[in-house]
Enzyme design. Structure first.
Site, PDB file in Angstrom:
ATOM      1  N   TYR A   4      44.482  51.509  32.293  1.00 18.85           N
ATOM      2  CA  TYR A   4      43.239  52.146  31.869  1.00 18.85           C
ATOM      3  C   TYR A   4      43.449  53.629  31.565  1.00 18.85           C
ATOM      4  CZ  TYR A   4      39.931  48.355  32.811  1.00 18.85           C
ATOM      5  OH  TYR A   4      39.212  47.196  32.762  1.00 18.85           O
ATOM      6  N   LYS A  16      52.711  41.214  38.883  1.00 21.50           N
ATOM      7  CA  LYS A  16      53.488  40.480  37.882  1.00 21.50           C
ATOM      8  C   LYS A  16      54.924  40.985  38.021  1.00 21.50           C
ATOM      9  CE  LYS A  16      53.792  37.600  34.378  1.00 21.50           C
ATOM     10  NZ  LYS A  16      53.620  36.136  34.523  1.00 21.50           N
ATOM     11  N   ASP A  36      49.114  35.371  37.071  1.00 23.01           N
ATOM     12  CA  ASP A  36      48.760  34.138  36.352  1.00 23.01           C
ATOM     13  C   ASP A  36      48.481  33.003  37.334  1.00 23.01           C
ATOM     14  OD1 ASP A  36      51.444  34.281  37.037  1.00 23.01           O
ATOM     15  OD2 ASP A  36      52.191  33.310  35.220  1.00 23.01           O
ATOM     16  N   ASP A  40      40.143  43.871  37.174  1.00 22.40           N
ATOM     17  CA  ASP A  40      39.020  43.729  36.241  1.00 22.40           C
ATOM     18  C   ASP A  40      38.849  42.266  35.869  1.00 22.40           C
ATOM     19  OD1 ASP A  40      37.008  44.495  34.342  1.00 22.40           O
ATOM     20  OD2 ASP A  40      38.506  44.253  32.757  1.00 22.40           O
ATOM     21  N   ASP A  73      35.927  39.258  37.591  1.00 23.78           N
ATOM     22  CA  ASP A  73      34.943  38.483  36.816  1.00 23.78           C
ATOM     23  C   ASP A  73      35.126  36.993  37.076  1.00 23.78           C
ATOM     24  OD1 ASP A  73      33.929  40.795  35.606  1.00 23.78           O
ATOM     25  OD2 ASP A  73      33.903  39.902  33.602  1.00 23.78           O
TER      26      ASP A  73
END
Ligand code: IPM
Ligand code: MG
Length: 370
Positions: A147, A198, A230, A254, A258
């Site tokens: 970000y 990751k 993942d 983020d 959700d």
């Protein structure tokens, strides 16, 4: 009874922001009377509302108000379809929301997801997969990673082509401080921490894993596991009950928050707290629903105000130490849901005893249960 006064900057923003903020303030006013403290709530424009009122997504007066407040209660900002001529740096997402997160050093974002038993129909997963209940805290790093990393730009590379660059950057101290928040949160819950990374591809992932592992030595009572992002996304769908606290860098948090929110019944139910250097006691914080502005339903009395109302409860707890008042709000929300009140996002015609209500009626039901 304490006679303390707390200063709150209430920035409703765009879309459904104003109508859900109205309900949150209504609920806060009840706690004020009931628990004997004073909330000095000052409203100010932000987002497109800021651009309309003062030509800037974060007007100077709004920022000044925030600086003189004990906490910020935020609605939501950003209307993707508005004025494409306004450059991305000046649009509300970057110029207001990300700017405020950075300005106040709000690196720790807490997003608690829990699926109330009576809302199991609103969860997209089959009942068997919901087990004894879904109860997850996503701890999202909020001021680092892709970000904010530099360089961040789009450049021409000839032949009519462009190249877009976002940079993922984390330093050891940035990972350490968010890891401490996550471990401390786990200690107050079921004492399990899943750190998401990751590490099989990203340098950031390798460092993340090393630092979190090192920090874990301070928390022998917390069980730590590492999971690739993942797989984490998949495990949320397959067996969400395995998760207690999920620790994520900014971008992964983020996305996964959700996904987790949907498991909790609706994004309209997910509150969040964004905290700075001290995450306990009386600390400055920024409280916002994790969902967006939902322009399609804005101004129609359809939005679920619960995320905003629960965000205000988090504010009372984390910034002002008003644990009883926070718990009273949370209990009143549970009561309103158990009584069958349903905004459109959590309504199902096949649920017996469910009553479809609007934003205001949901707020009223919560006030009535206080
Ligand atoms: C969130 C939102 C924001 C983010 C957007 C609106 C910039 O999606 O708070 O999760 O990406 O952080
Ligand atoms: Mg998001």
């Amino acid at each position: 009874m304490s006679s303390k006064t707390f200063k709150i900057a209430a920035l409703a923003g765009d879309g459904i922001g104003p109508e859900v903020m109205r309900e949150a303030i209504k609920v806060l006013r009840v706690t004020e009377k009931k628990f004997g403290f004073t909330l000095q709530i000052t409203e100010a424009p932000v987002g497109w509302a800021g651009i309309d009122a003062a030509g800037k997504a974060l007007p100077d007066a709004t920022l000044a108000l925030c600086k003189h407040s004990d906490s910020i209660l935020f609605g939501s900002v950003g209307l993707p379809d508005r004025d494409p001529t306004i450059p991305k740096e000046e649009r509300p997402e970057r110029a207001a929301l990300l700017r405020l997160r950075k300005e106040f050093g709000l690196f720790a974002n807490l997003r608690p997801v829990s699926l109330p038993k009576v809302l199991s129909h609103a969860c997209p997963l089959a009942k068997e997969r919901q087990g004894d209940g879904i109860d997850i805290l996503v701890v999202r790093e909020l001021t680092g990673g892709m970000y904010f990393g530099q360089p961040k730009k789009t450049e021409d590379i000839g032949g009519g082509n462009q190249r877009a660059i976002d940079t993922m950057v984390y330093t050891t101290p940035e990972i350490e401080r968010i890891a401490h928040v996550a471990f401390k949160s786990a200690l107050l819950r079921r004492k399990k921490l899943t750190s998401i990374d990751k590490a099989n591809v990203l340098e950031n992932g390798i460092l993340w894993r090393e630092v979190v592992t090192r920090v874990s030595k301070n928390y022998p009572d917390v069980t730590l596991e590492h999971m690739f992002v993942d797989n984490g996304a998949m495990q949320l769908m397959l067996r969400p009950t395995q998760f207690d606290v999920m620790l994520c860098e900014n971008m992964f948090g983020d996305i996964l928050s959700d996904e987790a929110a949907a498991l909790g019944g609706s994004l309209g139910m997910l509150p969040s707290a964004s905290l700075g250097a001290t995450s306990e006691g009386n600390t400055f914080g920024f409280y916002e629903p994790a969902g967006g502005t939902a322009p399609d339903i804005a101004g129609k009395n359809l939005a679920n105000p619960i995320a905003q109302i629960l965000s205000s409860a988090l504010m009372l707890r984390h910034s002002f130490g008003l644990n009883d008042a926070a718990a009273a709000i949370e209990a009143a929300v549970t009561k309103a849901i158990n009584a069958g009140n349903r905004t459109g996002d959590i309504f199902s015609a096949s649920e017996s005893g469910a009553k479809r209500v609007g934003t205001q009626e949901m707020g009223d039901a919560i006030v009535a249960g206080m």
